[in-house]
Write an enzyme that holds these catalytic residues in place. Structure first.
Site, PDB file in Angstrom:
ATOM      1  N   HIS A  94     -15.355  17.415 -52.677  1.00  0.00           N
ATOM      2  CA  HIS A  94     -16.267  17.953 -53.690  1.00  0.00           C
ATOM      3  C   HIS A  94     -16.391  19.459 -53.487  1.00  0.00           C
ATOM      4  O   HIS A  94     -16.659  19.912 -52.363  1.00  0.00           O
ATOM      5  CB  HIS A  94     -17.682  17.385 -53.500  1.00  0.00           C
ATOM      6  CG  HIS A  94     -17.789  15.914 -53.691  1.00  0.00           C
ATOM      7  ND1 HIS A  94     -18.262  15.356 -54.855  1.00  0.00           N
ATOM      8  CD2 HIS A  94     -17.513  14.876 -52.865  1.00  0.00           C
ATOM      9  CE1 HIS A  94     -18.285  14.029 -54.731  1.00  0.00           C
ATOM     10  NE2 HIS A  94     -17.829  13.714 -53.529  1.00  0.00           N
TER      11      HIS A  94
ATOM     12  N   HIS B 229     -11.160  12.382 -51.566  1.00  0.00           N
ATOM     13  CA  HIS B 229     -11.409  13.544 -52.441  1.00  0.00           C
ATOM     14  C   HIS B 229     -12.382  14.499 -51.772  1.00  0.00           C
ATOM     15  O   HIS B 229     -13.173  14.108 -50.925  1.00  0.00           O
ATOM     16  CB  HIS B 229     -11.961  13.103 -53.798  1.00  0.00           C
ATOM     17  CG  HIS B 229     -13.191  12.263 -53.700  1.00  0.00           C
ATOM     18  ND1 HIS B 229     -13.148  10.917 -53.424  1.00  0.00           N
ATOM     19  CD2 HIS B 229     -14.504  12.566 -53.820  1.00  0.00           C
ATOM     20  CE1 HIS B 229     -14.368  10.437 -53.374  1.00  0.00           C
ATOM     21  NE2 HIS B 229     -15.229  11.418 -53.609  1.00  0.00           N
TER      22      HIS B 229
HETATM   23  P1  5GP Z   1     -18.034  10.052 -53.567  1.00  0.00           P
HETATM   24  O1  5GP Z   1     -19.416   9.502 -53.627  1.00  0.00           O
HETATM   25  O2  5GP Z   1     -17.054   8.923 -53.474  1.00  0.00           O
HETATM   26  O3  5GP Z   1     -17.814  11.115 -52.563  1.00  0.00           O
HETATM   27  O4  5GP Z   1     -17.799  10.813 -54.934  1.00  0.00           O
HETATM   28  C1  5GP Z   1     -17.337  10.224 -56.092  1.00  0.00           C
HETATM   29  C2  5GP Z   1     -17.593  11.208 -57.191  1.00  0.00           C
HETATM   30  O5  5GP Z   1     -16.887  10.785 -58.329  1.00  0.00           O
HETATM   31  C3  5GP Z   1     -19.074  11.304 -57.592  1.00  0.00           C
HETATM   32  O6  5GP Z   1     -19.513  12.643 -57.451  1.00  0.00           O
HETATM   33  C4  5GP Z   1     -19.086  10.840 -59.036  1.00  0.00           C
HETATM   34  O7  5GP Z   1     -19.967  11.607 -59.816  1.00  0.00           O
HETATM   35  C5  5GP Z   1     -17.641  11.036 -59.473  1.00  0.00           C
HETATM   36  N1  5GP Z   1     -17.166  10.112 -60.472  1.00  0.00           N
HETATM   37  C6  5GP Z   1     -17.419   8.771 -60.548  1.00  0.00           C
HETATM   38  N2  5GP Z   1     -16.751   8.233 -61.585  1.00  0.00           N
HETATM   39  C7  5GP Z   1     -16.051   9.246 -62.169  1.00  0.00           C
HETATM   40  C8  5GP Z   1     -15.168   9.304 -63.282  1.00  0.00           C
HETATM   41  O8  5GP Z   1     -14.892   8.319 -63.965  1.00  0.00           O
HETATM   42  N3  5GP Z   1     -14.624  10.525 -63.587  1.00  0.00           N
HETATM   43  C9  5GP Z   1     -14.920  11.650 -62.852  1.00  0.00           C
HETATM   44  N4  5GP Z   1     -14.338  12.787 -63.247  1.00  0.00           N
HETATM   45  N5  5GP Z   1     -15.750  11.626 -61.792  1.00  0.00           N
HETATM   46  C10 5GP Z   1     -16.320  10.438 -61.456  1.00  0.00           C
END
Ligand code: 5GP
Length: 140
Positions: free
Chosen positions: A104, A102
């Site tokens: 951001h 993903h």
């Molecule tokens: P990563 O750390 O893997 O780059 O980002 C994961 C993102 O997913 C984080 O910014 C976190 O806030 C978001 N996130 C975690 N759980 C959920 C969820 O259940 N729903 C949504 N919409 N975002 C989530």
């Protein structure tokens, strides 16, 4: 490490967990981050399964990056942010917490510091309103 289909974004993509959707097509889902680092923090998620950038099919990016740009422009317009940060983490030591690729899109506001990564949960009504406002800008 291999892709684990029990990750939270895979569950969201399968419709098992609700989300504040901004946009969806056959290749990607765009939704609000529920633990936003700033107002309007949006996630662009390809539907093709991969843990992150390192194991993704290169074809995924040719469809995804124009959408990432469109969402960045729409999020900036909808939030009236002063800038947009694009972030993408690969594996836990790099800050990744959900192991499905993903991007951001994080609106940046003059003079404001970002909240912690994956920190406090946002108000559901505010997320719904932001999803609607960003979707409206995308459809312009
Ligand atoms: P990563 O750390 O893997 O780059 O980002 C994961 C993102 O997913 C984080 O910014 C976190 O806030 C978001 N996130 C975690 N759980 C959920 C969820 O259940 N729903 C949504 N919409 N975002 C989530």
């Amino acid at each position: 490490m291999s892709y684990d289909p029990s990750n939270i974004f895979a569950k969201i993509l399968r419709g098992e967990i609700p989300n504040h959707k901004v946009y969806e097509d056959e290749t990607a889902l765009v939704m609000m981050d529920i633990f936003p680092q700033s107002r309007g923090h949006t996630l662009v998620i390809p539907k093709a399964p991969s843990r992150n950038l390192l194991d993704a099919d290169p074809e995924v990016f040719s469809a995804l990056m124009p959408l990432v740009q469109r969402v960045a422009i729409a999020a900036k317009a909808a939030t009236k942010a002063d800038g947009i940060r694009l972030a993408q983490f690969n594996e836990a030591p790099a800050g990744q917490t959900v192991f499905h690729l993903h991007f951001h899109i994080i609106p940046m506001y003059e003079g404001q510091t970002l909240a912690a990564h994956a920190g406090g949960k946002a108000d559901e009504d505010e997320l719904a309103a932001l999803a609607k406002a960003i979707a409206a800008e995308l459809n312009r």
